[in-house]
Design a protein around this motif. Sequence first.
Motif, PDB file in Angstrom:
ATOM      1  N   GLU A   1       4.790  23.292  -3.846  1.00 39.77           N
ATOM      2  CA  GLU A   1       5.608  23.879  -4.908  1.00 39.77           C
ATOM      3  C   GLU A   1       6.448  25.042  -4.387  1.00 39.77           C
ATOM      4  N   GLN A   2       7.541  25.292  -5.085  1.00 38.94           N
ATOM      5  CA  GLN A   2       8.389  26.449  -4.802  1.00 38.94           C
ATOM      6  C   GLN A   2       8.945  26.981  -6.122  1.00 38.94           C
ATOM      7  N   SER A   3       8.787  28.284  -6.351  1.00 35.70           N
ATOM      8  CA  SER A   3       9.356  28.928  -7.544  1.00 35.70           C
ATOM      9  C   SER A   3      10.717  29.509  -7.207  1.00 35.70           C
ATOM     10  N   PHE A   4      11.707  29.191  -8.011  1.00 40.14           N
ATOM     11  CA  PHE A   4      13.059  29.707  -7.851  1.00 40.14           C
ATOM     12  C   PHE A   4      13.355  30.725  -8.945  1.00 40.14           C
ATOM     13  N   HIS A   5      14.144  31.743  -8.608  1.00 45.31           N
ATOM     14  CA  HIS A   5      14.593  32.678  -9.621  1.00 45.31           C
ATOM     15  C   HIS A   5      16.087  32.925  -9.439  1.00 45.31           C
ATOM     16  N   VAL A   6      16.662  33.678 -10.337  1.00 50.08           N
ATOM     17  CA  VAL A   6      18.118  33.814 -10.426  1.00 50.08           C
ATOM     18  C   VAL A   6      18.516  35.274 -10.309  1.00 50.08           C
ATOM     19  N   ARG A   7      19.603  35.528  -9.605  1.00 50.52           N
ATOM     20  CA  ARG A   7      20.260  36.827  -9.589  1.00 50.52           C
ATOM     21  C   ARG A   7      21.669  36.656 -10.127  1.00 50.52           C
ATOM     22  N   LEU A   8      22.107  37.648 -10.899  1.00 48.18           N
ATOM     23  CA  LEU A   8      23.443  37.625 -11.478  1.00 48.18           C
ATOM     24  C   LEU A   8      24.268  38.775 -10.904  1.00 48.18           C
ATOM     25  N   PHE A   9      25.544  38.510 -10.620  1.00 52.04           N
ATOM     26  CA  PHE A   9      26.432  39.510 -10.037  1.00 52.04           C
ATOM     27  C   PHE A   9      27.758  39.505 -10.781  1.00 52.04           C
ATOM     28  N   ASP A  10      28.394  40.693 -10.818  1.00 51.26           N
ATOM     29  CA  ASP A  10      29.740  40.741 -11.382  1.00 51.26           C
ATOM     30  C   ASP A  10      30.742  40.352 -10.291  1.00 51.26           C
ATOM     31  N   ALA A  11      32.037  40.409 -10.617  1.00 49.36           N
ATOM     32  CA  ALA A  11      33.066  39.975  -9.676  1.00 49.36           C
ATOM     33  C   ALA A  11      33.110  40.849  -8.434  1.00 49.36           C
ATOM     34  N   ARG A  12      32.615  42.101  -8.526  1.00 47.35           N
ATOM     35  CA  ARG A  12      32.626  43.006  -7.387  1.00 47.35           C
ATOM     36  C   ARG A  12      31.406  42.803  -6.487  1.00 47.35           C
ATOM     37  N   GLY A  13      30.497  41.930  -6.880  1.00 44.42           N
ATOM     38  CA  GLY A  13      29.318  41.692  -6.077  1.00 44.42           C
ATOM     39  C   GLY A  13      28.171  42.631  -6.370  1.00 44.42           C
ATOM     40  N   GLN A  14      28.254  43.393  -7.463  1.00 43.67           N
ATOM     41  CA  GLN A  14      27.151  44.259  -7.857  1.00 43.67           C
ATOM     42  C   GLN A  14      26.241  43.506  -8.816  1.00 43.67           C
ATOM     43  N   GLU A  15      24.927  43.717  -8.645  1.00 47.37           N
ATOM     44  CA  GLU A  15      23.966  42.966  -9.442  1.00 47.37           C
ATOM     45  C   GLU A  15      24.009  43.411 -10.895  1.00 47.37           C
ATOM     46  N   VAL A  16      23.964  42.431 -11.775  1.00 49.02           N
ATOM     47  CA  VAL A  16      24.002  42.660 -13.216  1.00 49.02           C
ATOM     48  C   VAL A  16      22.614  42.385 -13.770  1.00 49.02           C
ATOM     49  N   MET A  17      22.037  43.393 -14.407  1.00 47.10           N
ATOM     50  CA  MET A  17      20.698  43.233 -14.988  1.00 47.10           C
ATOM     51  C   MET A  17      20.841  42.826 -16.454  1.00 47.10           C
ATOM     52  N   ALA A  18      21.170  41.558 -16.656  1.00 48.85           N
ATOM     53  CA  ALA A  18      21.424  41.064 -18.006  1.00 48.85           C
ATOM     54  C   ALA A  18      20.125  40.610 -18.664  1.00 48.85           C
ATOM     55  N   LYS A  19      20.020  40.850 -19.956  1.00 47.26           N
ATOM     56  CA  LYS A  19      18.895  40.354 -20.730  1.00 47.26           C
ATOM     57  C   LYS A  19      19.216  38.943 -21.201  1.00 47.26           C
ATOM     58  N   LEU A  20      18.364  38.007 -20.818  1.00 44.21           N
ATOM     59  CA  LEU A  20      18.629  36.611 -21.119  1.00 44.21           C
ATOM     60  C   LEU A  20      17.571  36.058 -22.047  1.00 44.21           C
TER      61      LEU A  20
ATOM     62  N   GLY B   1      11.854  27.109 -13.527  1.00 43.01           N
ATOM     63  CA  GLY B   1      12.336  27.169 -12.157  1.00 43.01           C
ATOM     64  C   GLY B   1      11.312  26.830 -11.096  1.00 43.01           C
ATOM     65  N   THR B   2      10.231  26.129 -11.448  1.00 42.21           N
ATOM     66  CA  THR B   2       9.239  25.727 -10.457  1.00 42.21           C
ATOM     67  C   THR B   2       9.496  24.289 -10.035  1.00 42.21           C
ATOM     68  N   TYR B   3       9.704  24.088  -8.739  1.00 43.55           N
ATOM     69  CA  TYR B   3       9.961  22.762  -8.186  1.00 43.55           C
ATOM     70  C   TYR B   3       8.709  22.255  -7.482  1.00 43.55           C
ATOM     71  N   THR B   4       8.403  20.961  -7.673  1.00 42.34           N
ATOM     72  CA  THR B   4       7.275  20.330  -6.996  1.00 42.34           C
ATOM     73  C   THR B   4       7.782  19.127  -6.222  1.00 42.34           C
ATOM     74  N   ALA B   5       7.536  19.128  -4.920  1.00 42.48           N
ATOM     75  CA  ALA B   5       7.952  18.006  -4.088  1.00 42.48           C
ATOM     76  C   ALA B   5       7.050  16.813  -4.351  1.00 42.48           C
ATOM     77  N   PRO B   6       7.570  15.594  -4.275  1.00 47.22           N
ATOM     78  CA  PRO B   6       6.718  14.415  -4.470  1.00 47.22           C
ATOM     79  C   PRO B   6       5.661  14.339  -3.376  1.00 47.22           C
ATOM     80  N   SER B   7       4.509  13.844  -3.721  1.00 47.52           N
ATOM     81  CA  SER B   7       3.387  13.811  -2.779  1.00 47.52           C
ATOM     82  C   SER B   7       3.425  12.616  -1.849  1.00 47.52           C
ATOM     83  N   ASP B   8       4.282  11.628  -2.127  1.00 50.04           N
ATOM     84  CA  ASP B   8       4.278  10.394  -1.345  1.00 50.04           C
ATOM     85  C   ASP B   8       5.612  10.143  -0.660  1.00 50.04           C
TER      86      ASP B   8
END
Length: 487
Positions: A222-241, A260-267
């Motif tokens: 398994e692998q957990s993915f998460h998201v980062r948000l940035f404005d046009a200037r490349g600064q991180e935006v701490m948005a409430k979603l 956002g959790t991915y599981t690879a097939p076992s076979d």
Amino acid sequence: LQPRTGKPLWHYPLSGAGINVSPLVTPEGRVYVSHSEEKKFGNSMGAVLALDGSKSGDLTGTELWQELQVMAGKSSPVILDDRVYFVDDRAKLYIYDAETGEFIAKKALGTSMRSTPLVADGKLHICTNEGRWYILKPTEDGVEVVHQLRLPEDQCDGSPAVSHGRIFLPTSRALYCLANADQKPAADPLPPAPQETHVASASGPAQLQVVPYDVLLSPGEEQSFHVRLFDARGQEVMAKLAADALQFSVNGPGNMTSDGTYTAPSDTGQACALVTCKLGDLTGTARVRITPPLPWKFDFENGDVPLTWIGGRVRYEPREKDGEHFIAKKTVLPTPIPANRKLGTRSFVWMGPIDLSNYTIQADVLLKKEGQNISDVGLINGRYQLTIRGLNRKLRLDTWTTSDYRTHSSVDFEPMPDTWYTIKLCVIPGKEEAKVQGKIWRRGEAEPNDWTVEMVDHSPNLHGTPGLYGKSPDAEIYLDNVVVTPN
């Protein structure tokens, strides 16, 4: 580039070949850089110039100032007060007004230069390639020599550094510490790190980034993915979603949950998947590579280069001849030189995780010949390399350690062009030593019992990914039936 997103901000066509120096960037955003290669226009070689790093897009023709035919391609520029200093490849010091580019002075220091000057205590500390050491103090019309000496048995490629009142100078023969014998090392406290000024963005998020971008998994992992948000200037935006604002999906094998959790097939065998996340009109992706436990076999009968190989598809292409499928590493011999030159004629391909150990890799290889030129091809196993060196007429084992000339072994071998060979590399690592063995024989003939070339590494590499090596500046390389098996 924006450092957090990789979004391109500006570019400048500086050189027609590689650049070895580091750019110098001032707090005001000026960029000073030099090179000693042919320029992108005209037929002159070398240049020193200043750019406005606050601009965007293609900066061609927007130079603040430049001076052509100054061959400063090995030593990076430095700035002291209102002047910028370049040392060219022949160890000639050039001094310019940093603001206007006005030429102030030139001073000969030696015959060749490979390191970058050190600015400390209001002075320049410089060591040329042949070991001429200088301390230079700026004057109204140039510099004066405060101190100089010669290190007659040293070559200097590394740059001097300063810490706690002492200067450290690395050379080919020694590491020198330069200071007064009775001086007690001391240093001022580190200044506070500069703070980034966040600018409120009325438009909100403009870029979505899925983290991590690239992962290598085993079947069922398994692998957990998460998201980062940035404005046009490349600064991180701490948005409430909202809980359901992010929409994750996967294209390819495996399962993806809404969080956002991915599981690879076992076979599965060798496989890839593309993870996508959407937020309104914004989209970000990440890639997943899946490699099963050994053994592996790649025969290219599906007519493609495996996607799980890093660098595989950009350097090799599938071919078919007389019903046989194989892959070819192309050459850059045709004129004009094709766009794939930037990918390099000398390159590596990596196949899997770096923690693999105690295995054997084998492949069928064929070398083409163009005029008198024949290429090099090799296998990589646990950071060791077995290479057919076409021009040198050698079969060679090397340890994949920077500048380690101790541990290698070779035998004479003259490859016949347009002939398929099978090459095999086995590495048996241990705590005290690694046994490295290679052999070669004509494909279709019986495998010889004895190894063709062997060596023992007493500073062993304990693990590493399987890989391919190819150097094809003039003649192509063909590969087929790549097999990786546990010992």
